[in-house]
Design an enzyme around this catalytic site. Sequence first.
Site, PDB file in Angstrom:
ATOM      1  N   SER A 103      -3.795   9.919  -2.358  1.00 49.53           N
ATOM      2  CA  SER A 103      -3.292  11.018  -3.175  1.00 49.53           C
ATOM      3  C   SER A 103      -4.394  12.052  -3.435  1.00 49.53           C
ATOM      4  O   SER A 103      -4.965  12.588  -2.496  1.00 49.53           O
ATOM      5  CB  SER A 103      -2.700  10.447  -4.463  1.00 49.53           C
ATOM      6  OG  SER A 103      -1.905  11.376  -5.140  1.00 49.53           O
ATOM      7  N   ASP A 109       7.758  10.438   0.528  1.00 52.65           N
ATOM      8  CA  ASP A 109       6.778  10.289  -0.554  1.00 52.65           C
ATOM      9  C   ASP A 109       7.162  11.254  -1.666  1.00 52.65           C
ATOM     10  O   ASP A 109       7.237  12.466  -1.445  1.00 52.65           O
ATOM     11  CB  ASP A 109       5.381  10.618  -0.030  1.00 52.65           C
ATOM     12  CG  ASP A 109       4.279  10.326  -1.041  1.00 52.65           C
ATOM     13  OD1 ASP A 109       4.484  10.584  -2.238  1.00 52.65           O
ATOM     14  OD2 ASP A 109       3.208   9.866  -0.624  1.00 52.65           O
ATOM     15  N   HIS A 129       4.925   6.195  -2.678  1.00 50.73           N
ATOM     16  CA  HIS A 129       3.734   7.038  -2.694  1.00 50.73           C
ATOM     17  C   HIS A 129       2.543   6.215  -2.233  1.00 50.73           C
ATOM     18  O   HIS A 129       2.075   5.344  -2.955  1.00 50.73           O
ATOM     19  CB  HIS A 129       3.494   7.582  -4.103  1.00 50.73           C
ATOM     20  CG  HIS A 129       2.280   8.459  -4.223  1.00 50.73           C
ATOM     21  ND1 HIS A 129       2.018   9.491  -3.341  1.00 50.73           N
ATOM     22  CD2 HIS A 129       1.263   8.455  -5.126  1.00 50.73           C
ATOM     23  CE1 HIS A 129       0.899  10.092  -3.714  1.00 50.73           C
ATOM     24  NE2 HIS A 129       0.411   9.471  -4.773  1.00 50.73           N
TER      25      HIS A 129
END
Length: 522
Positions: free
Chosen positions: A239, A463, A490
């Site tokens: 991320s 996602d 995710h």
Amino acid sequence: MPSVERYLALATCVLALGGLTTACSSDESDRSGPVGPVPDGLDRFYAQSLDWGECDPYATTDMSRSLFGGDGLECARLTVPLNYDEPDGTTITVGLLRHQAEDEDNRVGSLVINPGGPGASGMLNAASMAGQVADTAIGQRFDLVGFDPRGVGASEPAVECLTPDERDADRADDAEYDGSPQGVRQAEREEREFADKCAQRTDHGKEMLAHLGTRDVVKDMDVLRSALGDRKLSYLGYSYGTRIGYTYAEQFPRNVRALVLDGALDPEEDSVESLVSQGEGFGASFEEFASWCAERGDCPLKGDPTKAYQDLVRPLLDDPVDAGGGRQLSYDDATTGTIQALYSENMWPQLRKGLSELSRGQGSTLMGLADLYNEREPSGEYANTQDAFMAIRCVDDPPVDDPDEIREAQSRYAEVAPFLDPGTEPSSARDACAFWPVDNTSEPHLPNVDDVPPALVISTTNDPATPYQAGVRLAKAMNGRLLTFEGNQHTVFLQGNGCVDDAGADYLIDGTLPPEGKRCSG
């Protein structure tokens, strides 16, 4: 595969594995100096030895206290300059957690990891991953090293903005959804107060806030690389951690061995476009969840799922419901809990339960999901993740000051994620970054990484937080290879999918990239 000899710090690395040079690590006890190139004036930081020991003293939350006692875990502090332009000035420390490679004779080096946020604890991430990867190729061949970025978790000093009671009150306050002039004034007053509290309550105040951004985090990471004895860095970023990865590659191109970037941020998107892109992701994930929910009993989203959801949560703006323990579920907490559950299909049953409870006037499950997102302990204490998130974001990107742009962004977000439309007039209120006491230190741009080895970028088709196309664009920008995972979650690497994990391990260990167009599924 031949074993990797443990050279002294100044020895020359000569063994290449599939195009990747080994990390050529050395034990801290026989280090005689820094490893790799050292920027001017930073020798004492790059040459430092790490004093590894028990992790209990580093725990700052109930969760970390429960995990840091795991087998084979050891912790240390890395000393770095608060301001790299003044290396002889104030120093701060970065918390580290390590699980050493199981196969010492065939050890490749360290794998430094960051779970994103910004503001999430890499130490906690490494502690939670250590057991599950211990018997894998990654756990056998790499020391797993998690770090809490400066200002986060066990790093000292940590960012401090709100007390636990103030955080609870902030979550219960839905003023941000009031787009009237009075509502905007109130929201901006609270945002300004938040910024002031961060500067007042964080040690070293404005100076610390000015040096929290990714620009400085990657400098810490290069000091860490040397202190670990690795001539080149192997890195795994999830991320926001992908931003750390590509920023490191831009600042230290010659020091990169391998980069796995999972759940990518688009390096060119500004904060407004990033918000809208994320809204698209959550909007699509909600539709997937609603279809799943409708096929099961006790689903309150029959018929039009968006309207059904809105009918459940919008009344909370005026009338919160009981969440147990003397707490009330606000609109903000209900939607935050929903977002938390949309991060992974594994949480969908809990979200269905929470929405069913809400239809009966109860809010405990959704509050529990919101507490998970906000990292609130059963004791009422909080990790400093949310404080650090805002502080880092405000120095990483330029603030958005134009009321019309803010109002338009809110409208666009509601269009792409209509289930999160509160049904009120879009607010033009500026967030805390508009009142931040220091300037931003970076801005969105394509990284210049012409001399960096190809990165492996992993992107998931559905996602919710970092849309698939962001990974496509980042892979191209990094001259790297895209690995596609078909799923609803995710990030995915080292989370039990054999196809993804094997491809990532092949790349990290010997430099073998997956074939063009490689796709994996759950």
